[in-house]
Design a protein around this motif. Structure first.
Motif, PDB file in Angstrom:
ATOM      1  N   GLY A 117       1.453  -0.647   0.072  1.00 33.00           N
ATOM      2  CA  GLY A 117       0.028   0.128  -0.295  1.00 33.00           C
ATOM      3  C   GLY A 117       0.795   1.421   0.343  1.00 33.00           C
ATOM      4  N   TRP A 118       1.861   1.218  -0.111  1.00 35.95           N
ATOM      5  CA  TRP A 118       3.283   2.303  -0.343  1.00 35.95           C
ATOM      6  C   TRP A 118       2.398   3.047  -1.458  1.00 35.95           C
ATOM      7  N   GLN A 119       2.628   4.577  -1.419  1.00 38.00           N
ATOM      8  CA  GLN A 119       2.995   4.886  -2.822  1.00 38.00           C
ATOM      9  C   GLN A 119       4.509   4.953  -3.356  1.00 38.00           C
ATOM     10  N   VAL A 120       5.011   4.516  -4.861  1.00 33.47           N
ATOM     11  CA  VAL A 120       5.893   3.960  -5.145  1.00 33.47           C
ATOM     12  C   VAL A 120       6.116   5.017  -6.568  1.00 33.47           C
ATOM     13  N   ASP A 121       7.644   6.045  -6.050  1.00 33.62           N
ATOM     14  CA  ASP A 121       7.929   6.629  -7.730  1.00 33.62           C
ATOM     15  C   ASP A 121       9.551   6.213  -7.275  1.00 33.62           C
ATOM     16  N   LEU A 122       9.705   4.934  -9.401  1.00 34.46           N
ATOM     17  CA  LEU A 122      10.798   4.153  -9.275  1.00 34.46           C
ATOM     18  C   LEU A 122      11.848   4.937 -10.104  1.00 34.46           C
ATOM     19  N   VAL A 123      12.455   5.025  -9.758  1.00 32.59           N
ATOM     20  CA  VAL A 123      13.480   5.663 -11.156  1.00 32.59           C
ATOM     21  C   VAL A 123      14.627   4.735 -10.859  1.00 32.59           C
ATOM     22  N   ALA A 124      14.321   4.747 -12.448  1.00 29.08           N
ATOM     23  CA  ALA A 124      15.175   3.658 -13.310  1.00 29.08           C
ATOM     24  C   ALA A 124      16.020   4.140 -14.107  1.00 29.08           C
ATOM     25  N   GLY A 125      17.175   3.480 -14.288  1.00 23.02           N
ATOM     26  CA  GLY A 125      18.529   3.804 -14.648  1.00 23.02           C
ATOM     27  C   GLY A 125      17.861   2.912 -16.196  1.00 23.02           C
ATOM     28  N   PRO A 126      18.618   2.583 -17.560  1.00 23.61           N
ATOM     29  CA  PRO A 126      18.643   1.625 -18.505  1.00 23.61           C
ATOM     30  C   PRO A 126      18.393   0.128 -18.441  1.00 23.61           C
ATOM     31  N   VAL A 127      16.977  -0.053 -18.303  1.00 31.41           N
ATOM     32  CA  VAL A 127      17.010  -1.812 -17.667  1.00 31.41           C
ATOM     33  C   VAL A 127      15.910  -2.513 -19.016  1.00 31.41           C
ATOM     34  N   SER A 128      15.585  -3.243 -19.072  1.00 31.51           N
ATOM     35  CA  SER A 128      14.329  -4.113 -19.637  1.00 31.51           C
ATOM     36  C   SER A 128      13.381  -4.506 -18.771  1.00 31.51           C
ATOM     37  N   LEU A 129      13.038  -4.205 -18.343  1.00 30.52           N
ATOM     38  CA  LEU A 129      11.551  -4.386 -17.595  1.00 30.52           C
ATOM     39  C   LEU A 129      10.879  -3.892 -16.897  1.00 30.52           C
ATOM     40  N   PRO A 130       9.653  -4.205 -17.087  1.00 32.75           N
ATOM     41  CA  PRO A 130       7.971  -4.131 -16.815  1.00 32.75           C
ATOM     42  C   PRO A 130       8.008  -2.871 -15.644  1.00 32.75           C
ATOM     43  N   THR A 131       7.507  -2.112 -15.917  1.00 33.38           N
ATOM     44  CA  THR A 131       6.546  -1.141 -14.987  1.00 33.38           C
ATOM     45  C   THR A 131       6.354  -2.354 -13.613  1.00 33.38           C
ATOM     46  N   PRO A 132       6.304  -2.254 -12.620  1.00 31.20           N
ATOM     47  CA  PRO A 132       5.449  -2.954 -11.491  1.00 31.20           C
ATOM     48  C   PRO A 132       3.940  -1.905 -11.075  1.00 31.20           C
ATOM     49  N   GLU A 133       3.262  -2.414 -11.254  1.00 31.89           N
ATOM     50  CA  GLU A 133       2.207  -2.243 -11.582  1.00 31.89           C
ATOM     51  C   GLU A 133       1.915  -1.413 -10.422  1.00 31.89           C
ATOM     52  N   GLY A 134       0.955  -0.322 -10.933  1.00 26.35           N
ATOM     53  CA  GLY A 134       0.396   0.633  -9.996  1.00 26.35           C
ATOM     54  C   GLY A 134       1.863   1.604  -9.327  1.00 26.35           C
ATOM     55  N   CYS A 135       3.209   1.542  -9.757  1.00 32.60           N
ATOM     56  CA  CYS A 135       4.352   2.467  -9.581  1.00 32.60           C
ATOM     57  C   CYS A 135       4.481   3.230 -10.708  1.00 32.60           C
ATOM     58  N   LEU A 136       4.782   4.797 -10.080  1.00 30.00           N
ATOM     59  CA  LEU A 136       4.977   5.669 -10.949  1.00 30.00           C
ATOM     60  C   LEU A 136       6.976   5.857 -11.596  1.00 30.00           C
ATOM     61  N   ARG A 137       6.899   5.213 -13.184  1.00 30.24           N
ATOM     62  CA  ARG A 137       8.084   4.818 -13.340  1.00 30.24           C
ATOM     63  C   ARG A 137       8.786   6.283 -13.777  1.00 30.24           C
ATOM     64  N   HIS A 138       9.739   6.418 -13.334  1.00 27.10           N
ATOM     65  CA  HIS A 138      11.166   8.049 -14.191  1.00 27.10           C
ATOM     66  C   HIS A 138      12.590   7.334 -14.637  1.00 27.10           C
ATOM     67  N   ASP A 139      12.600   7.732 -15.767  1.00 25.83           N
ATOM     68  CA  ASP A 139      13.362   6.433 -16.760  1.00 25.83           C
ATOM     69  C   ASP A 139      14.739   7.464 -16.424  1.00 25.83           C
ATOM     70  N   VAL A 140      16.326   6.983 -16.393  1.00 27.82           N
ATOM     71  CA  VAL A 140      17.630   8.443 -16.459  1.00 27.82           C
ATOM     72  C   VAL A 140      18.265   7.581 -17.058  1.00 27.82           C
ATOM     73  N   VAL A 141      19.632   8.053 -17.556  1.00 23.38           N
ATOM     74  CA  VAL A 141      20.373   7.362 -17.861  1.00 23.38           C
ATOM     75  C   VAL A 141      21.680   7.824 -17.555  1.00 23.38           C
ATOM     76  N   THR A 142      22.043   8.657 -16.939  1.00 22.04           N
ATOM     77  CA  THR A 142      22.658   9.011 -16.203  1.00 22.04           C
ATOM     78  C   THR A 142      22.764   9.255 -14.737  1.00 22.04           C
ATOM     79  N   GLY A 143      23.987   9.348 -13.850  1.00 21.97           N
ATOM     80  CA  GLY A 143      24.126   9.673 -12.413  1.00 21.97           C
ATOM     81  C   GLY A 143      23.452  10.901 -11.894  1.00 21.97           C
ATOM     82  N   GLU A 144      24.082  11.647 -13.079  1.00 23.19           N
ATOM     83  CA  GLU A 144      23.436  12.472 -12.272  1.00 23.19           C
ATOM     84  C   GLU A 144      21.301  13.258 -12.890  1.00 23.19           C
TER      85      GLU A 144
END
Ligand code: CTP
Length: 220
Positions: free
Chosen positions: A42-69
């Motif tokens: 039941g937590w609200q989840v923001d997921l900051v993801a580097g380059p991966v080939s995985l589907p976004t877990p249901e209900g999570c808000l995904r933010h894709d990034v590439v570099t460390g900065e």
């Protein structure tokens, strides 16, 4: 009050020309499993993801990034409004000092030297702005002397918990579906989970953090 959780996952990449970069083999599986487990309770989840080939877990808000900065930018934007930051990302520790805007050509018989500099330590930077009531959780990927290095990171990065796992052995770590972890807390607790599937380990970690947030002292 709904717990807002920020999870980082996967590797980061640091380019030295438009088509070449340095990175690491992180699959993002552990972080995505943590995000899914946090959502499940039941937590609200923001997921900051580097380059991966995985589907976004249901209900999570995904933010894709590439570099460390990129990752630092997104984490520092979202951190002030989150209760728990779980940094599972395998942030690339080095970046080339120079970026060549054009693809570097090979020269016959030649060699190439690329000089690297350290990237920002996202967790260490963010922990400096931690407010009362926020919890910081790091992951420590170690090939040896796991407990000592993990405890050192707990202190140096000023964390509440660190999840240590051994990489470079088969059946655990980076690309595997399985993992074995040991958690250390700022207050001196130590718990181990696994070997088990990353999904099961993630559920145990999240449930432990939930207890810890509620103020009880988890024990084996
Ligand atoms: N981390 C980070 N920023 C970095 C490097 C790591 O925020 N530039 C975070 C990781 O997400 C992880 C923790 O710090 O939660 C420990 O990462 P790890 O790679 O195990 O250790 P490092 O701090 O990079 O140290 P070393 O490579 O020397 O083991």
């Amino acid at each position: 009050m709904k717990i807002r959780c920020l999870v980082t996952a996967g590797p980061t990449r640091e380019f030295f020309d438009p088509v070449r970069y340095i990175s690491n083999p992180s699959s993002g599986k552990m972080g995505f499993a943590i995000a899914a487990a946090a959502r499940k309770i039941g937590w609200q989840v923001d997921l900051v993801a580097g380059p991966v080939s995985l589907p976004t877990p249901e209900g999570c808000l995904r933010h894709d990034v590439v570099t460390g900065e990129d990752m630092y930018g997104k984490v520092s934007e979202l951190f002030p409004s989150c209760t728990v930051l779980i940094m599972t990302a395998a942030v690339c520790d080095f970046r080339p000092k120079v970026f060549f805007p054009k693809k570097q050509k090979k020269s016959a018989g030649g060699s190439m030297t690329v000089e690297f500099e350290y990237t920002r330590d996202i967790l260490k930077t963010i922990s400096g702005s931690k407010q009362a009531g926020q919890m910081l959780v790091g992951f420590a990927a170690e090939t040896d002397d796991v407990e000592n290095y993990a405890k050192r990171k707990l202190l140096e990065k000023d964390l509440d918990w660190i999840v240590a796992n051994q990489v470079g052995v088969s059946g655990s770590g980076f690309e595997s579906d399985m993992n074995t972890v040991t958690l250390f807390s700022r207050e001196g607790q130590m718990l181990s989970f696994g070997p088990d599937f990353k999904k099961a380990i993630a559920e145990q970690i999240v449930s432990l953090l939930n207890l810890s947030l509620a103020g009880s002292k988890p024990s084996l």
